[in-house]
Design an enzyme around this catalytic site. Structure first.
Site, PDB file in Angstrom:
ATOM      1  N   LYS A 111       0.832  -1.216   0.000  1.00 20.39           N
ATOM      2  CA  LYS A 111       0.000   0.000   0.000  1.00 20.39           C
ATOM      3  C   LYS A 111       0.860   1.258   0.000  1.00 20.39           C
ATOM      4  O   LYS A 111       1.733   1.426   0.859  1.00 20.39           O
ATOM      5  CB  LYS A 111      -0.849   0.044   1.279  1.00 20.39           C
ATOM      6  CG  LYS A 111      -2.141  -0.732   1.184  1.00 20.39           C
ATOM      7  CD  LYS A 111      -2.743  -0.847   2.560  1.00 20.39           C
ATOM      8  CE  LYS A 111      -4.013  -0.060   2.694  1.00 20.39           C
ATOM      9  NZ  LYS A 111      -4.648  -0.293   4.014  1.00 20.39           N
TER      10      LYS A 111
HETATM   11  O1  G3P Z   1      -8.883   0.198   5.051  1.00 23.87           O
HETATM   12  C1  G3P Z   1      -9.034   1.504   5.464  1.00 23.87           C
HETATM   13  C2  G3P Z   1      -9.287   1.631   6.889  1.00 23.87           C
HETATM   14  O2  G3P Z   1      -8.369   0.926   7.635  1.00 23.87           O
HETATM   15  C3  G3P Z   1      -9.497   3.006   7.387  1.00 23.87           C
HETATM   16  O3  G3P Z   1     -10.592   2.908   8.150  1.00 23.87           O
HETATM   17  O4  G3P Z   1     -12.102   3.423   9.939  1.00 23.87           O
HETATM   18  O5  G3P Z   1      -9.759   4.286  10.012  1.00 23.87           O
HETATM   19  O6  G3P Z   1     -11.399   5.224   8.405  1.00 23.87           O
HETATM   20  P1  G3P Z   1     -10.988   4.034   9.205  1.00 23.87           P
END
Ligand code: G3P
Length: 284
Positions: A111
């Site tokens: 990534k």
């Molecule tokens: O895969 C993306 C994720 O890990 C981010 O999620 O909930 O931190 O916005 P969040």
């Protein structure tokens, strides 16, 4: 709807990978298709298990151990491992990290953030390894991802973060919808991976929109499973409530040099900072 996208778990804990994969097998007769990780999620796991601070080398060894464990559970799946970068990190440094991380397991994708340096690194990396471009919040960024990876020799994923848009009152699912529309009838070399999923409606709409992949945090996966894994009806309508619409931009056309697209987005900047801070907070 009869075609389920690939289902990934978004997390930093291998036991969740195991439980989700078993639940998938039981219900759909197939294991989990993959896993996404990021520095925040891995740091959360480490902070819960390691007493006090650890060194950067130890933290990295732990990240490696965790993804190796995940890889043993879903050896057929794809596991995203992230490079560590702040806004100063040059592409060359990210590339160096990527070349190390890709060797951790046989089924890794690396990534990179949707920043100028991140895409510069991805331009080279996509000829050497599967790549996942993370922290995507705009159609312009998605156009740049498409163009920068045109000659990729390995799979490319793009990860629009829907929940973080919703959090600030904008309809994050519109970004997924717009990217899918922009990529439609093209060569299909970029898979759209709906990320930052917060609820079952995100899952239903992502399935409805034919997102290639959805990565789901374990708590939301459990909700979905406990509701017997619902799927959208053919006449499904996503209820965006008060979220502000993000309209499709006709003027953002594919076919330009990737450097010609505007990569700036404040949530990308904030996201890079948050990943970096969460990770470095672990260290001695
Ligand atoms: O895969 C993306 C994720 O890990 C981010 O999620 O909930 O931190 O916005 P969040």
């Amino acid at each position: 709807m009869d075609k389920l996208p690939k289902i990934f778990i978004d997390g930093g804990e291998a036991e969740e990978t195991r439980a989700a994969s078993e639940a998938m097998m039981k219900h759909f007769g197939r294991p989990l298709d993959g896993q996404t990780t990021n520095p925040t999620l891995i740091a959360k796991n480490l902070a819960a298990r390691v007493k006090g601070k650890i060194s950067q080398e130890e933290a990295l060894e732990e990240y490696k151990r965790i993804v190796q464990e995940m890889s043993e559970i879903i050896p057929q799946g794809s596991i995203s491992i992230q490079v560590f970068a702040d806004r100063e990190t040059p592409a060359e440094e990210m590339l160096m990290q990527a070349r190390v991380r890709i060797k951790w397991i046989d089924n890794a994708s690396i990534k990179f953030p949707a920043t100028f340096e991140g895409l510069k690194a991805a331009e080279v990396a996509c000829n050497e390894m599967p790549v996942n471009i993370t922290l995507v919040f705009s159609q312009e960024q998605a156009a740049a991802v498409y163009e920068v990876s045109r000659k990729a020799k390995y799979p490319i994923f793009i990860s629009p973060f829907v929940g973080r848009m919703d959090d600030r009152g904008e309809n994050g699912m519109d970004v997924v919808k717009n990217i899918i529309k922009m990529y439609k009838n093209r060569d299909g070399h970029v898979d759209v991976l709906t990320a930052s999923v917060r609820n079952i409606e995100h899952i239903l709409y992502a399935i409805y929109l034919n997102s290639n992949i959805i990565t789901i945090p374990y708590n939301v996966f459990i909700l979905w499973a406990n509701n017997n894994f619902p799927q959208p009806e053919v006449n499904y309508v996503y209820q965006a409530g008060n979220l502000k619409e993000i309209p499709f931009q006709e003027k953002v056309l594919l076919g330009r040099n990737w450097l010609g697209y505007d990569l700036n987005h404040e949530l990308t900047e904030a996201g890079v900072k948050r990943f970096f801070d969460d990770w470095t907070r672990l260290f001695l």
